[in-house]
Motif scaffolding. Structure first.
Motif: not given
Length: 312
Positions: A140-146
């Protein structure tokens, strides 16, 4: 430009580092230093040897020749002890997407062989701004959160040196801003030394205290970002009231050698920073009204000048 807290203690020292693959020389007699508490920008065009260098710094590939010392010790002889004090993101971080961020870090901590307490997992998630999403599945994470979770993974064992290889690749402007702020927090507040490879030159100009530019596997320039930019020639835009008259005056003077181009009410010159005031004075003394003077030097200009010149 932002500044970091730098002292004279060398954390990373590379001498004569060379890596050959048959007849291909990927890194050629590379020299560089990194000091405690600084953010150092590691720059170079594609194929310059950045990724190969970083893999050698982490002991992932063995140099053909040369030496790497980290924390004053030889990486070749003390690899395991040194890497316990180093965190890194080399490629896009991979996680178990069906598990939570917390569970991922718990598993990765166990895989690393180091005892990572639950308290530390919570701490690093808070550091990277993911505390509220700690129990959310990574899918459920965005690329930036990953990317931020990847940095959390690198921080688990509280390293002194953090090596980041293109951490903002593929991020949107908001994601780049978040990673920038995180890197500055790690340096300013947590006193980490950051070795940052990036192709986004503007970001290096904003957050790095020193930079190293390499090309063809060799160090081209190393120094404080501010000093290197101030010492280099820059383009300067002079807005004037009468372009034709200003051009006539300039062409009969020593400043003609610095002249680049003219636009509507704008004259562009290339010069050292110390010459800007002298040219402005010259124009005013010749009855040219100067309404603005805008230096348009950037790290991109400097980078291209260094790397293009080194390939001739």
């Amino acid at each position: 430009m932002e500044e970091t807290n730098i002292n004279s203690e060398i954390i990373l020292q590379v001498k004569g580092l060379t890596k050959k693959y048959g007849s291909l020389i990927a890194v050629n007699n590379l020299e560089l230093n990194a000091y405690r508490g600084e953010v150092i920008g590691f720059l170079g065009p594609n194929g310059a040897g950045k990724s190969t260098t970083i893999r050698m710094l982490l002991g992932l590939i063995k140099p053909t020749s040369g030496s790497i010392e980290i924390f004053g010790k030889s990486l070749l002889k003390n690899r395991l002890d040194i890497l316990k004090r180093v965190g890194a993101i080399v490629e896009k971080p991979d996680f178990y997407l069906y598990l939570s961020a917390y569970k991922n870090l718990e598993i990765l901590g166990k895989i690393s062989g180091m005892e990572i307490k639950k308290k530390r997992i919570k701490e690093v998630l808070e550091i990277v701004g993911l505390k509220k999403r700690a129990r959310s599945k990574v899918q459920t994470y965005s690329f930036g959160m990953k990317q931020r979770l990847g940095i959390a993974q690198a921080l688990l064992h509280n390293p002194e040196l953090i090596i980041l290889d293109e951490p903002t690749t593929g991020l949107d402007p908001q994601g780049i801003k978040e990673i920038r702020e995180l890197i500055l927090h790690l340096s300013y507040d947590l006193k980490k030394t950051i070795f940052l490879s990036s192709h986004i030159l503007k970001e290096i100009e904003i957050i790095a205290s020193r930079m190293i530019i390499i090309n063809n596997g060799t160090t081209q320039i190393e120094g404080k970002v501010e000093d290197l930019l101030n010492s280099s020639q820059m383009k300067v835009r002079f807005e004037v009231d009468n372009t034709a008259k200003a051009l006539e005056v300039v062409k009969l003077s020593m400043w003609n050698d610095n002249f680049v181009e003219a636009e509507k009410n704008i004259l562009v010159f290339e010069m050292d920073q110390v010459e800007i005031g002298e040219l402005n004075k010259f124009l005013v003394e010749n009855n040219i009204i100067v309404s603005s003077v805008v230096p348009i030097r950037s790290l991109e200009d400097y980078f291209l000048k260094i790397t293009e010149g080194s390939t001739e």
